[in-house]
Design a protein around this motif. Structure first.
Motif, PDB file in Angstrom:
ATOM      1  N   UNK A   1       0.827  -1.205   0.000  1.00  0.00           N
ATOM      2  CA  UNK A   1       0.000   0.000   0.000  1.00  0.00           C
ATOM      3  C   UNK A   1       0.860   1.253   0.000  1.00  0.00           C
ATOM      4  N   UNK A   2       1.971   1.200   0.727  1.00  0.00           N
ATOM      5  CA  UNK A   2       2.874   2.356   0.744  1.00  0.00           C
ATOM      6  C   UNK A   2       3.572   2.533  -0.602  1.00  0.00           C
ATOM      7  N   UNK A   3       3.962   1.410  -1.210  1.00  0.00           N
ATOM      8  CA  UNK A   3       4.678   1.466  -2.484  1.00  0.00           C
ATOM      9  C   UNK A   3       3.798   1.992  -3.597  1.00  0.00           C
ATOM     10  N   UNK A   4       2.553   1.546  -3.645  1.00  0.00           N
ATOM     11  CA  UNK A   4       1.651   1.899  -4.744  1.00  0.00           C
ATOM     12  C   UNK A   4       0.649   2.968  -4.325  1.00  0.00           C
ATOM     13  N   UNK A   5       1.027   3.783  -3.352  1.00  0.00           N
ATOM     14  CA  UNK A   5       0.125   4.811  -2.851  1.00  0.00           C
ATOM     15  C   UNK A   5      -0.297   5.794  -3.925  1.00  0.00           C
ATOM     16  N   UNK A   6      -1.305   6.607  -3.639  1.00  0.00           N
ATOM     17  CA  UNK A   6      -1.820   7.552  -4.637  1.00  0.00           C
ATOM     18  C   UNK A   6      -0.822   8.612  -5.057  1.00  0.00           C
ATOM     19  N   UNK A   7       0.266   8.770  -4.300  1.00  0.00           N
ATOM     20  CA  UNK A   7       1.268   9.772  -4.660  1.00  0.00           C
ATOM     21  C   UNK A   7       2.323   9.240  -5.625  1.00  0.00           C
ATOM     22  N   UNK A   8       2.234   7.960  -6.013  1.00  0.00           N
ATOM     23  CA  UNK A   8       3.284   7.355  -6.829  1.00  0.00           C
ATOM     24  C   UNK A   8       3.440   8.057  -8.178  1.00  0.00           C
ATOM     25  N   UNK A   9       2.328   8.325  -8.862  1.00  0.00           N
ATOM     26  CA  UNK A   9       2.406   8.962 -10.178  1.00  0.00           C
ATOM     27  C   UNK A   9       3.021  10.360 -10.079  1.00  0.00           C
ATOM     28  N   UNK A  10       2.593  11.120  -9.072  1.00  0.00           N
ATOM     29  CA  UNK A  10       3.132  12.475  -8.903  1.00  0.00           C
ATOM     30  C   UNK A  10       4.626  12.445  -8.598  1.00  0.00           C
ATOM     31  N   UNK A  11       5.030  11.572  -7.683  1.00  0.00           N
ATOM     32  CA  UNK A  11       6.443  11.497  -7.319  1.00  0.00           C
ATOM     33  C   UNK A  11       7.286  11.014  -8.498  1.00  0.00           C
ATOM     34  N   UNK A  12       6.748  10.077  -9.282  1.00  0.00           N
ATOM     35  CA  UNK A  12       7.483   9.589 -10.455  1.00  0.00           C
ATOM     36  C   UNK A  12       7.690  10.713 -11.463  1.00  0.00           C
ATOM     37  N   UNK A  13       6.643  11.483 -11.721  1.00  0.00           N
ATOM     38  CA  UNK A  13       6.768  12.603 -12.658  1.00  0.00           C
ATOM     39  C   UNK A  13       7.791  13.623 -12.158  1.00  0.00           C
ATOM     40  N   UNK A  14       7.727  13.945 -10.866  1.00  0.00           N
ATOM     41  CA  UNK A  14       8.676  14.913 -10.315  1.00  0.00           C
ATOM     42  C   UNK A  14      10.106  14.398 -10.410  1.00  0.00           C
ATOM     43  N   UNK A  15      10.312  13.117 -10.106  1.00  0.00           N
ATOM     44  CA  UNK A  15      11.654  12.549 -10.141  1.00  0.00           C
ATOM     45  C   UNK A  15      12.188  12.518 -11.579  1.00  0.00           C
ATOM     46  N   UNK A  16      11.344  12.069 -12.497  1.00  0.00           N
ATOM     47  CA  UNK A  16      11.747  12.052 -13.905  1.00  0.00           C
ATOM     48  C   UNK A  16      12.073  13.453 -14.410  1.00  0.00           C
ATOM     49  N   UNK A  17      11.265  14.419 -14.020  1.00  0.00           N
ATOM     50  CA  UNK A  17      11.495  15.793 -14.457  1.00  0.00           C
ATOM     51  C   UNK A  17      12.848  16.300 -13.973  1.00  0.00           C
ATOM     52  N   UNK A  18      13.176  16.020 -12.714  1.00  0.00           N
ATOM     53  CA  UNK A  18      14.462  16.456 -12.173  1.00  0.00           C
ATOM     54  C   UNK A  18      15.625  15.778 -12.887  1.00  0.00           C
ATOM     55  N   UNK A  19      15.496  14.461 -13.117  1.00  0.00           N
ATOM     56  CA  UNK A  19      16.594  13.708 -13.729  1.00  0.00           C
ATOM     57  C   UNK A  19      16.800  14.116 -15.184  1.00  0.00           C
TER      58      UNK A  19
END
Length: 535
Positions: free
Chosen positions: A324-342
């Motif tokens: 539940x923690x891994x696939x939480x509702x914030x996963x998509x947002x955090x992935x986009x933010x991380x990809x954007x930074x990288x």
């Protein structure tokens, strides 16, 4: 004749040029992401209310309480929460810069740490001192969360420890104190002087201190008096017999223009005045740290039910599974933010580093100077570099994080570009000159395509560095997977830590696979193939 001679070289170098175009796409993507950031900022209407928090459990919860109080179930209310920005200095700097509008702060911290007063100061004086800074202090939430030192009950009984002055007679005790407490004006330096303490404290993250004392690795820790684990771990607070610690009543530190810019939100926040007593705050902290309940859920429950008697949860096992923690509702947002930074940082570093390295590569002294300067930046700790950039640009969030990651990505890209160009066979350069190529034509058709595999390796290294280093950007509100890691540290939640670390590792593996495919496309053409091409 020259046209006929140059045509075969295009055939020989066609595959490398296709790969080279893919490398250029990284830079284009980086610029596109920056453009998107700018467009999003411009089009964001109306201006949201930005609420910040420090990096410990209580501050996370209070930020959610503030946000949900303002939203009051209304979808249209625009509120941004910048959680876990760091210690007092970083959150205060964000408030001064206008990156946030308010955050929960404590009276003693404002007095000693922010305004640098040396003694007790009344609220009216504090407000007068804050006014020239464009800041205000208001809405006392109703509880005091002071500092204290705690020891295990059995150790306190064995050594007859009941007050802080007793520590002066026990120099062998191992102190594990939070890094902020060690450096604060109202923390360890003044405490050691007041009580004549000779111990040398070890710096610990506040979220890990309770685990360290439970494992017997330290004997004394600093705590907040509303920490939920004090009773759960049977710790004894040492009495402040020298009256060193001031009161730390929780209030809102805000920008003075906030009531004018967000009058409705400010009116709603008034409802929190005196609403949270110490028992309620301890109960909410316990729900987060002992039950694993989310900050948003805790805030929602509090606002719906109001204050209730403090009872520690019967179970200390987190109710949220790792999945539940891994696939939480914030996963998509955090992935986009991380990809954007990288991708943004590596793209910018490529756009800057490859042309610069190409220019300095033929000049030994200049090359050594430039590579030495970029190498020197690699030695600067990431958090220190972020602090410098925050000060330079007077803001937190994406911009300083992106610039820091770009600076870290420069060295592998530039070094590999210089190395790749140096490995181009001299015979091929001479052949290009014999064909009548200009310097630009030789660079475009011979040098850069042949150096592309080595340059790609530099991009590969830079991307791996960026994926890992981008997690630190969460300390200044830039988001990404580091947001889970920072929160996990604050809660000492291994599951949440892994829920942030695992996606970052998977992202790094995905990039490795992508670069492996690109490397196949950039197979260096042999010198023999070039010389054997029909004339």
């Amino acid at each position: 004749m020259l046209r006929a001679m140059s045509h075969p070289s295009h055939a020989v170098l066609r595959a490398p040029l296709r790969g080279w175009a893919l490398l250029g796409a990284l830079g284009v993507l980086g610029v596109s992401l920056l453009t998107l950031f700018g467009a999003t900022a411009v089009l964001a209407e109306p201006e949201p209310l930005r609420i910040g928090s420090k990096r410990f459990t209580e501050s996370y919860i209070l930020a959610e309480v503030l946000a949900q109080t303002v939203q009051d179930g209304r979808v249209g209310s625009r509120v941004e929460i910048k959680q876990g920005l760091g210690n007092t200095a970083i959150v205060y700097a964000a408030l001064q810069a206008g990156s946030i509008d308010l955050y929960p702060e404590y009276l003693g911290t404002v007095n000693r740490e922010i305004l640098k007063n040396t003694g007790p100061t009344d609220l009216a004086t504090l407000r007068a001192q804050l006014k020239p800074l464009g800041l205000g202090l208001d809405i006392a939430l109703g509880f005091n969360n002071g500092y204290a030192l705690a020891v295990p009950a059995d150790l306190a009984q064995r050594l007859s420890l009941s007050k802080l002055s007793d520590l002066a007679h026990q120099p062998q005790l191992r102190l594990g104190l939070s890094n902020e407490f060690i450096g604060r004006a109202d923390g360890w330096p003044g405490l050691a002087q007041r009580y004549g303490l000779k111990q040398k404290p070890q710096g610990l993250d506040h979220g890990l201190a309770f685990e360290a004392i439970a494992a017997g690795q330290v004997d004394v820790i600093d705590i907040y008096t509303t920490d939920a684990k004090i009773a759960q771990q049977g710790l004894r607070l040492l009495h402040d017999d020298g009256a060193y610690f001031a009161r730390y009543d929780a209030m809102l530190l805000y920008r003075l223009d906030l009531p004018q810019r967000h009058p409705e939100a400010w009116a709603k926040l008034q409802s929190l005045r005196g609403r949270i007593d110490e028992a309620t705050m301890i109960r909410m902290n316990a729900q987060a740290e002992l039950q694993g309940k989310g900050f948003a859920a805790i805030a929602k429950e509090f606002l719906a039910a109001g204050p209730a008697p403090s009872t520690l949860p019967a179970s200390t096992v987190s109710t949220n599974s790792y999945w539940a923690k891994l696939t939480g509702p914030d996963l998509a947002r955090l992935t986009w933010q991380h990809l954007s930074l990288v991708l943004g940082s590596v793209g910018l570093a490529a756009l800057l580093g490859i042309p610069l390295a190409t220019w300095v590569a033929p000049h030994a002294r200049l090359r050594g100077l430039v590579l030495g300067a970029t190498g020197l930046m690699q030695t600067v700790p990431a958090l220190a570099l972020l602090a410098v950039l925050i000060s330079a640009f007077n803001q937190i969030g994406t911009l300083p994080a992106l610039l820091a990651l770009t600076l870290y990505a420069l060295l592998p890209i530039m070094r590999n570009t210089c190395t790749g160009l140096a490995e181009v066979p001299a015979g091929l350069r001479l052949a290009g000159m014999a064909m009548g190529f200009t310097t630009w034509q030789r660079l475009r058709l011979i040098d850069l395509p042949l150096a592309a595999p080595v340059i790609l390796a530099g991009l590969r290294t830079a991307t791996s560095i960026a994926v890992g280093t981008a997690t630190i950007a969460a300390f200044i509100g830039a988001g990404g997977y580091g947001e889970r890691i920072v929160t996990g540290l604050a809660l000492n939640d291994r599951g949440l830590l892994l829920a942030g670390a695992l996606p970052a590792a998977l992202l790094a593996l995905a990039f490795e696979g992508m670069f492996a495919l690109l490397a196949r496309q950039l197979r260096r053409p042999d010198q023999a193939d070039f010389l054997a091409a029909p004339r």
